[in-house]
Scaffold this active site. Structure first.
Site, PDB file in Angstrom:
ATOM      1  N   ARG A 603       0.802  -1.222   0.000  1.00  8.71           N
ATOM      2  CA  ARG A 603       0.000   0.000   0.000  1.00  8.71           C
ATOM      3  C   ARG A 603       0.834   1.272   0.000  1.00  8.71           C
ATOM      4  NH1 ARG A 603      -3.979  -3.481   2.196  1.00  8.71           N
ATOM      5  NH2 ARG A 603      -3.018  -3.792   4.218  1.00  8.71           N
ATOM      6  N   VAL A 604       2.053   1.197   0.541  1.00 14.59           N
ATOM      7  CA  VAL A 604       2.831   2.436   0.604  1.00 14.59           C
ATOM      8  C   VAL A 604       4.147   2.356  -0.160  1.00 14.59           C
ATOM      9  CG1 VAL A 604       1.864   3.180   2.790  1.00 14.59           C
ATOM     10  CG2 VAL A 604       3.896   1.749   2.786  1.00 14.59           C
TER      11      VAL A 604
END
Ligand code: ATP
Ligand code: MG
Length: 738
Positions: A603-604
């Site tokens: 996600r990051v």
């Protein structure tokens, strides 16, 4: 006469004929021999090696000779330097060992002397002389703790005991009695006063106990304090004299005052857990010492209830008896930390288990520590390269991220973690591998592999094996994180692997059930989510003001039959910043690492990926998704058109390029080059099974003949139009070669 001449002529003619015939015969005979000799010589000369031509050294040869000599010299110098370092290390260890030995001898001697002196009439008399003063001091200190108040509320009275080694003066007893009565009267309680005036173990002096709190002024306690102070002293000194001075200073520093501590006692012991009574003010996570065991033993408070305290025991709980005493140490459970731990295999409590001798670390950190606050953090921005194509391209990880590795048993979870550690060589990342509940042999083979690839130099392995108690397995990841935090708060980058958290959850469930906590879903205690979130929350990328260090966590979770919606997997998925999902089917079909591209996300990490990789891999995910879609659609042998066939073939090649052997991490620019080449059709003439040959040829050709382009790719910057064009033409050239 003419007849005579005729005879002579005849004779001469005969001679001539004989000469001619004979010569021919002889020549023939010798020629045969000569040919045979020549043949033999030929054969012999073929068997012999060609004689080397002597080439007198030319000036440039002299240069190369010099270079070779210098190289040899450098190698020898390095060997010498290595030997020197090794020698220095060994002599340093020896020196410290001998210092430590002398210290323990000295401590023993000091203790003996001190005991002897303190038992002397003269000293005991001096203690008796101080009786009034000590009583004053104690009475100025006594107060009720919150725990005492709670007890009072329930029972209305509090036990007060006065222990002394000799009969105290009546006035002293009276004063103490009065003062404690007054103390309790103020809060509406009464005392139950008890006097024991011949407690020999105290040697000299006296102690007052109000509730669970002890105000101690006895020789016994003094000796205990002395021993603790001397033994805790770190061995950092260079010489014996320095050590002696330090010891002297330590002894001087011991305050001769009333020692205040809390006592409790063991109510019951079983399976590595014990229930304690007393210690009313103790807090969760505090360390306690068992006093009546043959060897020093510690425990950690795990459960605080109004009438009893649950505590897990480090070490062999068989030595602990019911009603033995427990002392509150007033500090949290700690683990050794520091550079000395690198290259070592240790237990969660910091003891070496690799047979390489003592660990000379003096720093400790609490195993439970608050996670960095939000203002102290910053988003991830530096990549943590795993060297695995399927991960760096599709689920990139940034330093400070928490990326879960999840999959069934035997799907290559550990291998990904180990490869990632190996890939951190020369990248200035410190690695910590925490093994929880694994077989010792598995851990040993991992250590062996790490050693083989030179990765142990920057790695610590924290091992709590399946045969260790649940308590040790429980604290292992916390201890590992504390070791990582030491480096993170110094501004360094750390990679920590928890292998695996499912076993950690099981250990915690065992502890919780033993502690009689109500069980929830799948019999796990209700706070299991909190347990893992407070562990993983400690991994972060610190802001530049806070030092800029980071801990990247790769927790591992084992699923059952690919069920990622079970309790623990969903918990950890929701705590982490993404997951790498490994699938048995893929693994068994030979797609290794068996990363399921559809279910894996980061996600990051995208913001930490190099621009180049981002550019190259942008279409990869959709391409692969399309391929999967088509592949499942066409597996029934339906007729397919040319375009679909082409997508399928490219997809297959893409899948093939994502395959990678173990222990073969490759740099990001090479990954980017390969992915770019395959997705732009450079490998179209290759069978998917032969992609590995293609990879090798391509990389060899590029590194040998396309230096400037390689240098450009190594920067990791986004490819400009020109670079892209020259890469395309280079690929076209390569295509012609093949
Ligand atoms: P466990 O559930 O037992 O912990 P695991 O999921 O950690 O297993 P590994 O121990 O990493 O899996 O790997 C299982 C087996 O697969 C090992 O024998 C390993 O050598 C093999 N393996 C893993 N990755 C690869 C790979 N990329 N290529 C070839 N073999 C691999
Ligand atoms: Mg494993």
């Amino acid at each position: 006469m003419p007849r005579f001449i005729f005879t002579i002529i005849n004779f001469l003619l005969l001679l001539l004929i004989i000469y001619l015939v004979g010569r021919k015969m002889i020549v023939n005979i010798f020629r045969g021999r000569k040919e045979r000799i020549n043949q033999s010589l030929d054969i012999a000369s073929q068997a012999l090696p060609e004689p080397e031509e002597y080439d007198p050294p030319k000036p440039e040869d002299d240069e190369s000779h010099k270079a070779a000599l210098e190289e040899e010299l450098a190698i020898r110098k390095k060997k010498l330097a290595d030997l020197k370092v090794k020698f220095e290390n060994e002599s340093e260890t020896l020196r410290r060992e001998s210092l430590l030995n002398s210290r323990s001898n000295l401590v023993q001697l000091t203790m003996d002397k001190a005991r002897e002196y303190m038992k002397s009439e003269e000293f005991l008399q001096s203690m008796k002389d101080q009786e009034d003063k000590v009583a004053d001091r104690i009475l100025s200190l006594i107060k009720l703790t919150p725990g005492d108040m709670m007890y009072l509320e329930k029972k209305g009275k509090l036990y007060v005991s006065l222990f002394s080694s000799y009969p105290l003066k009546l006035t002293t007893i009276g004063r103490i009695h009065q003062a404690t009565d007054k103390l309790l009267e103020d809060v509406g309680g009464i005392t139950s006063f008890r006097i024991v005036d011949d407690e020999e173990g105290l040697i000299g002096g006296f102690r007052l106990r109000i509730g669970d709190t002890v105000y101690d002024y006895t020789v016994k306690d003094r000796l205990y304090m002395l021993q603790e102070a001397l033994n805790d002293m770190p061995i950092k000194e260079t010489t014996f004299e320095n050590m002696l001075n330090k010891m002297r200073k330590t002894v001087d520093k011991i305050k001769i005052d009333v020692d205040i501590f809390q006592l409790g006692r063991v109510l019951s012991v079983s399976d590595g857990i014990c229930w304690l009574d007393g210690l009313a003010d103790i807090m969760y996570g505090e360390l306690v010492e068992f006093l009546d065991t043959p060897k020093k033993m510690y425990g950690m408070v795990m459960d605080v209830q109004p009438d009893r305290i649950g505590c897990m025991i480090f070490g062999k709980f068989q030595h602990i008896e019911t009603y033995s005493r427990v002392r509150r140490l007033g500090r949290m459970a700690e683990t050794p930390v520091g550079e000395e731990l690198l290259g070592r295999v240790i237990s969660p409590t910091g003891e070496p288990i690799d047979g390489k001798g003592r660990i000379w670390s003096h720093d400790t950190r609490p195993i439970e520590f608050a996670a960095p606050a939000i203002p102290d953090r910053q988003p991830v921005k530096v990549p943590l390269e795993t060297g695995i194509k399927a991960i760096d391209a599709l689920v990139p990880i940034g330093r400070g991220q928490r990326e879960l590795i999840i999959g069934d048993r035997q799907t290559g979870k550990t291998s990904i973690a180990v490869d990632t550690i190996i890939n951190q060589k020369d990248k200035d990342v410190i690695c910590i591998y925490v093994a929880i509940g694994q077989k010792e042999t598995t851990v040993a083979s991992i250590v062996e592999q790490l050693e083989k690839y030179g990765a142990m130099d920057y790695t610590t392995v924290v091992c709590s094996s399946a045969s260790d108690s649940a308590s040790l397995q429980y604290i292992a990841p916390f201890a590992g994180t504390a070791m990582g935090e030491y480096f993170m708060y110094k501004g360094k980058d750390v990679l920590i692997i928890y292998d695996d958290l499912s076993k950690h959850a099981i250990a915690y469930r065992e502890l919780s059930l033993l502690l009689h906590r109500p069980s929830g879903r799948e019999a796990y205690p209700g706070d299991i989510f909190y347990l893992h979130s407070r562990l993983l929350e400690r991994s972060a990328k610190l802001s530049d003001e806070a030092g800029g260090g980071s801990i990247t966590a790769l927790p591992i979770i084992e699923t059952l039959a690919g069920d990622i919606s079970a309790y623990i997997p969903t918990n950890v998925i929701s705590i982490t910043d993404g997951q790498i999902f490994l699938e048995s089917d893929l693994f068994n079909s030979g797609q290794r690492p068996a990363v399921n591209v559809g279910l894996s996300v980061s996600r990051v990490g995208g913001s930490a990926q190099t621009k180049l990789m981002k550019q190259v891999a942008s279409n990869l995910r959709t391409g692969l998704a399309q391929y999967r879609e088509y592949a499942s659609f066409t597996q029934f042998g339906a007729d397919i058109d040319e375009a679909t066939r082409k997508t399928l073939a490219t997809g297959e090649r893409m899948m093939a390029v994502l395959r990678q052997d173990r222990f073969m991490p490759i740099p990001t620019w090479e990954q980017a080059l390969l992915i770019y080449a395959v997705s732009n059709g450079a490998a179209d003439n290759y069978d998917p099974g032969k992609i590995r040959d293609f990879e090798k040829k391509l990389l060899d050709w590029f590194t040998s003949s396309q230096k400037p382009l390689c240098d450009e790719l190594k920067t990791g910057m986004k490819m400009s139009k020109e670079v892209k064009a020259s890469l395309d033409s280079a690929l076209a050239e390569f295509g012609k070669l093949a």
